[in-house]
Design a protein around this motif. Structure first.
Motif: not given
Length: 373
Positions: A37, A40-41, A44, A88, A120, A123-124, A139, A141
């Motif tokens: 997690w 992934e954040i 971005q 975020r 979230i 995608y995430t 997922a 993006d």
């Protein structure tokens, strides 16, 4: 759409390439949903090479969901300092608090529950569900949409949010149910390198034999992406005020404004005389229609500075919606203290590292110190 045999062949071709060429990244050495997690954040709109040290430091400071949920605001912002898009990390903390309250501290293991966490999106949620829990969730993006658009010559703008469902539907058919996490990550790798937005190398793509755009010679057309609205230009003045001890006057931005929670030199918009920047504007602020920025500053902050005649290089910074040009103005105080309701503090330069600074503040400080040497 392809038949079952071709879909299986595509999966195998893509995953064979991924097994040979996948990048060795810290978050690929774990199945911990919390760590996935975080990565992934951070990833971005930020390049992998930039993210790695931030990722490692963040997990060192907040090794568990519980630590993140309990983190003080300034420590949280300091950990994210320089990555931008600070909402975020605030959303991450809110989500961590949700996990502590609603899931007894355990990261939820199903897609719908993951999707309910603050910050979230599909995608995430798909990335975490597929990589950490092996669920066949796409997922999707920008990188994945780019690859899909070329595979099937999709004539829809990938920048339009309502078109995402088209690519989601394609991915739901294509995703490998046995290795969904690897399948998603393989497409991400393909989309960020060989099939990148700029300077793609389609002849090197492992799935070129499946790509309609490659086979039909239409690679230059896809994906379709209409130009974004240009950021609005904004001129500002930054007031670099020092006291008799040489300390700098810093202001903590309002929580509900752009760059909320960060410290910076006081800023006032200068494109319209007497109009304050929304970042700092108060409902009860006194607007001086014919005042100069210096007069407005002295009125708003309750101080009367002695202004330097030195000029400094203009500082520039671009956000997604605004393009700032900042003029630095230097002033000195003797024993007078600011008389303002704003959150202000005198800070020695050696103590700056203890305060979260957003990128514009770092640029202002660098420009000021460079010319004062």
């Amino acid at each position: 759409m392809w038949d079952a045999r071709k879909i299986q062949s595509f999966r195998q071709t893509l995953l064979d390439w991924y097994d040979r060429e996948k990048r060795d990244l810290p978050w690929r050495r774990t199945k911990d949903p919390y760590k996935i997690w975080v990565s992934e954040i951070m990833l971005q709109q930020t390049q992998v090479i930039t993210v790695i040290p931030y990722y490692e430091r963040f997990l060192d400071w907040f090794p568990t969901v519980e630590k993140l949920a309990e983190a003080p605001e300034e420590t949280l912002l300091k950990a994210w300092e320089g990555l931008g898009y600070y909402s975020r990390v605030r959303n991450m903390q809110t989500a961590a608090q949700q996990i502590m309250t609603d899931f007894k501290g355990q990261f939820p293991s199903d897609y719908d529950s993951i999707l309910k966490l603050k910050g979230i999106g599909p995608y995430t949620a798909g990335a975490i569900a597929s990589i950490a829990f092996g669920l066949p969730q796409p997922a999707v993006d920008g990188n994945v949409m780019r690859v899909m658009a070329r595979l099937f010559e999709v004539d829809y703008d990938i920048g339009d949010p309502k078109n995402r469902k088209i690519f989601q539907a394609l991915m739901e058919i294509l995703i490998d149910p046995e290795r969904p996490g690897d399948f998603n990550q393989a497409l991400m790798d393909l989309g960020t390198d060989i099939e990148a937005a700029k300077n793609p190398r389609p002849h090197e793509s492992p799935v070129r034999a499946f790509s309609a755009a490659y086979l039909n010679g239409t690679m230059a057309k896809y994906p379709i992406k209409l130009p974004k609205k240009k950021p609005r230009p904004l001129r500002l003045q930054a007031f670099i005020i020092r006291n008799a001890q040489g300390d700098f006057l810093l202001e903590k931005n309002n929580q509900n404004r752009l760059l909320g929670g960060f410290w910076s030199f006081p800023l006032i918009e200068s494109s319209t005389i007497g109009q304050q920047l929304d970042l700092f504007e108060k409902k009860d602020a006194v607007i001086l229609k014919t005042a100069s920025q210096k007069e407005l500053f002295q009125k708003e902050y309750g101080i009367k500075a002695h202004w330097s005649k030195q000029t400094f290089k203009t500082v520039k910074h671009t956000f997604s919606h605004q393009k700032w040009e900042i003029e630095l103005v230097e002033g000195r105080l003797q024993n007078q203290q600011p008389s303002s309701e704003r959150q202000l503090k005198w800070v020695a330069e050696k103590d700056f590292t203890a305060y979260p600074f957003a990128t514009p503040q770092k640029k202002m400080l660098e420009a000021y110190c460079h010319q004062k040497k």
